[in-house]
Design a protein around this motif. Structure first.
Motif, short mmCIF file in Angstrom:
data_model
loop_
_atom_site.label_atom_id
_atom_site.label_comp_id
_atom_site.label_asym_id
_atom_site.label_seq_id
_atom_site.Cartn_x
_atom_site.Cartn_y
_atom_site.Cartn_z
N ASP A 50 0.78 -1.11 0.00
CA ASP A 50 0.03 0.00 -0.08
C ASP A 50 0.76 1.12 0.11
O ASP A 50 0.10 2.43 0.07
CB ASP A 50 -0.88 -0.03 1.18
N GLY A 51 2.15 1.11 0.07
CA GLY A 51 3.11 2.35 -0.19
C GLY A 51 3.48 2.83 1.55
O GLY A 51 3.90 3.83 1.52
N TYR A 52 3.04 2.01 2.43
CA TYR A 52 3.23 2.53 3.83
C TYR A 52 3.76 1.41 4.44
O TYR A 52 3.41 0.29 4.16
CB TYR A 52 1.79 3.02 4.32
N LEU A 53 4.38 1.50 5.66
CA LEU A 53 4.59 0.51 6.47
C LEU A 53 3.98 0.71 7.92
O LEU A 53 4.18 1.57 8.57
CB LEU A 53 6.13 0.70 7.05
N SER A 54 3.13 -0.39 8.18
CA SER A 54 2.51 -0.58 9.39
C SER A 54 3.64 -0.83 10.58
O SER A 54 4.90 -1.16 10.29
CB SER A 54 1.48 -1.60 9.46
N ALA A 59 8.44 -3.73 11.79
CA ALA A 59 9.14 -4.70 12.84
C ALA A 59 9.55 -5.79 11.98
O ALA A 59 10.69 -6.39 12.34
CB ALA A 59 8.28 -5.36 13.92
N GLN A 60 8.89 -6.28 11.19
CA GLN A 60 9.42 -7.64 10.43
C GLN A 60 10.50 -7.39 9.39
O GLN A 60 11.31 -8.06 9.19
CB GLN A 60 8.31 -8.17 9.73
N GLY A 61 10.42 -6.15 8.55
CA GLY A 61 11.29 -5.77 7.45
C GLY A 61 12.15 -4.84 7.76
O GLY A 61 13.32 -4.69 7.13
N MET A 62 11.89 -4.03 8.75
CA MET A 62 13.13 -2.73 8.88
C MET A 62 12.88 -2.68 10.40
O MET A 62 12.54 -1.37 10.81
CB MET A 62 12.52 -1.57 8.04
N PRO A 63 13.40 -3.54 11.13
CA PRO A 63 13.39 -3.40 12.81
C PRO A 63 14.32 -2.01 13.05
O PRO A 63 13.56 -1.50 14.24
CB PRO A 63 14.36 -4.58 13.22
N ARG A 64 15.29 -1.65 12.62
CA ARG A 64 15.59 -0.49 13.02
C ARG A 64 14.66 0.99 13.00
O ARG A 64 14.78 1.69 14.02
CB ARG A 64 16.90 0.13 12.35
N LEU A 65 13.84 0.89 12.00
CA LEU A 65 12.80 1.96 11.80
C LEU A 65 11.57 1.62 12.89
O LEU A 65 11.12 2.58 13.63
CB LEU A 65 12.19 1.91 10.47
N ALA A 66 11.56 0.35 13.05
CA ALA A 66 10.52 0.00 14.18
C ALA A 66 10.76 0.55 15.49
O ALA A 66 9.77 0.71 16.46
CB ALA A 66 10.13 -1.37 14.21
#
Length: 96
Positions: A50-54, A59-66
């Motif tokens: 959808d062009g956004y990260l929930s 948490a699953q794909g970009m944990p540092r951002l999470a």
């Protein structure tokens, strides 16, 4: 200035210009590689495309951002846009 000294000066200037251009090209390519890799990682983490990260996708794909999700999610809509992520990265770089 002798002819030899003049030639040496021209060679030195040409070398300096060449090194400067090379450094700029290297910097641009490094920046482009970073951007490309980040876009690929974002796309891979965006499970529903959808062009956004929930929060879960981050948490699953970009944990540092999470880890910084609430700080990055400036509009508090529960998802991270590429714009929010880019603004966060630029803010972090400026703080260095």
């Amino acid at each position: 200035m002798t002819k030899t000294a003049s030639n040496i000066a021209r060679i030195a200037i040409a070398a300096a210009v060449g090194l400067t251009l090379s450094a700029c090209a290297s910097s641009q390519s490094r920046s482009q590689r970073f951007t490309d890799k980040a876009s690929q990682r974002f796309a891979a983490a965006d499970a529903n495309h959808d062009g956004y990260l929930s929060r879960d996708e981050a948490a699953q794909g970009m944990p540092r951002l999470a880890e910084h999700f609430d700080e990055i999610d400036t509009d508090h809509d529960g998802q991270l846009s590429k714009t929010e992520i880019l603004a966060y990265i630029q803010q972090r770089r400026a703080a260095r």
